[in-house]
Design an enzyme around this catalytic site. Sequence first.
Site, short mmCIF file in Angstrom:
data_model
loop_
_atom_site.label_atom_id
_atom_site.label_comp_id
_atom_site.label_asym_id
_atom_site.label_seq_id
_atom_site.Cartn_x
_atom_site.Cartn_y
_atom_site.Cartn_z
N ASP A 37 0.86 -1.18 0.00
CA ASP A 37 0.00 0.00 0.00
C ASP A 37 0.89 1.23 0.00
O ASP A 37 2.01 1.20 0.54
CB ASP A 37 -0.91 0.01 1.24
CG ASP A 37 -2.16 0.85 1.04
OD1 ASP A 37 -2.03 2.08 0.88
OD2 ASP A 37 -3.26 0.28 1.05
N ASP A 94 4.19 2.63 -3.63
CA ASP A 94 3.31 3.37 -4.51
C ASP A 94 3.31 2.63 -5.85
O ASP A 94 4.36 2.48 -6.48
CB ASP A 94 3.81 4.81 -4.68
CG ASP A 94 2.85 5.70 -5.46
OD1 ASP A 94 2.20 5.20 -6.41
OD2 ASP A 94 2.75 6.89 -5.13
N ASN A 141 -5.91 -4.24 -6.46
CA ASN A 141 -7.02 -3.58 -5.79
C ASN A 141 -6.82 -2.08 -5.59
O ASN A 141 -7.79 -1.34 -5.46
CB ASN A 141 -7.23 -4.28 -4.44
CG ASN A 141 -8.14 -3.51 -3.51
OD1 ASN A 141 -9.35 -3.52 -3.66
ND2 ASN A 141 -7.55 -2.83 -2.53
N SER A 184 -14.83 -1.41 -11.37
CA SER A 184 -15.94 -0.76 -10.69
C SER A 184 -17.15 -0.82 -11.60
O SER A 184 -17.03 -1.05 -12.81
CB SER A 184 -15.58 0.71 -10.41
OG SER A 184 -16.72 1.48 -10.08
N TYR A 213 -11.86 8.42 -12.85
CA TYR A 213 -12.12 7.12 -12.23
C TYR A 213 -12.82 6.19 -13.21
O TYR A 213 -12.39 5.04 -13.42
CB TYR A 213 -12.97 7.32 -10.98
CG TYR A 213 -13.15 6.08 -10.15
CD1 TYR A 213 -12.14 5.64 -9.31
CD2 TYR A 213 -14.33 5.35 -10.20
CE1 TYR A 213 -12.30 4.49 -8.53
CE2 TYR A 213 -14.50 4.21 -9.43
CZ TYR A 213 -13.49 3.79 -8.60
OH TYR A 213 -13.65 2.66 -7.84
N LYS A 255 -11.10 2.85 -14.84
CA LYS A 255 -11.69 1.56 -14.52
C LYS A 255 -12.21 0.85 -15.78
O LYS A 255 -12.18 -0.38 -15.86
CB LYS A 255 -12.82 1.73 -13.50
CG LYS A 255 -12.34 2.19 -12.13
CD LYS A 255 -11.39 1.21 -11.49
CE LYS A 255 -11.07 1.57 -10.05
NZ LYS A 255 -10.17 0.61 -9.39
N THR A 297 -16.07 1.41 2.45
CA THR A 297 -14.65 1.61 2.72
C THR A 297 -14.40 3.09 2.93
O THR A 297 -15.28 3.93 2.73
CB THR A 297 -13.79 1.12 1.54
OG1 THR A 297 -14.02 1.98 0.41
CG2 THR A 297 -14.13 -0.32 1.16
#
Length: 276
Positions: free
Chosen positions: A41, A79, A106, A158, A175, A179, A210
Amino acid sequence: MADHEASLAGKVALISGAARGMGRAHAIKLASSGADIIAIDACVDFPCTDYPGSTLDDLEATAQLVEGHGGRILTRQVDIRDGDALDSVVADGVNVFGALDIVIANAGIIRVTDSDERRQTFREIVETNLIGTWNTVDAAIPAIVKGRRGGSIVLVSSTQGIKASGTDRPGIQAYGASKRALVALMQSWAISLATQSIRVNTIHPTGVATDMVVNDATISLAQAGDAWLASQGNAMPIALLQPDEIAAAVAWLVSDAAAFITGTSWPLDAGFSVVH
């Protein structure tokens, strides 16, 4: 233990964005099913986002939870925009655990509110969600191939990767675009890796409870009666899915029970895609 859980015994999984949320849920679920975990992460705040990033304490908490389920885990602050760092963590993971079988790409970011830095916001989200995912999988493929025992790669897309929302907000546009692009990557890898029994699929969750979704920025939009947010409802009377629900589905997808499934885009969305 169910057969599909037992099939993860001896497997090694690389999971990005593992410090919290869905990434943590994937790590716990796969570990409880017998897999060793390489958890990465960024553990930073991203300038373009409108919610706090994960922390090293979050990543350590994931490690403790995995170990509490009897699993082995290697954690690294990485990263995913840094391809060299990903090469290093894959090498470290293979050195510790002996192989690599599963990748759950993810990690990703979004901004749901507007931005004064439109171009930078769009670029940073695409670089993380698309280029970072490519970096992750590209670094992992040689190790999976070298293991000569097949594998499973899951790209976390997504519902926005199926049908993007109508908005001029750069964070949401980036986004959706990033995706959607993951589907093209998935199909390319699914074709090229199929003869080596390496499966590649995308999942397309609706809203999941989340930190990316449940935060002050989203709450402020809800309180203001934001039209975009109001349009994001599911067909079923489920406001948000839980991370462990997504993890359970993915654990099946990466298991031997799904050994014939590749090149698919799997909506995990409470009917979102049916009504949008």
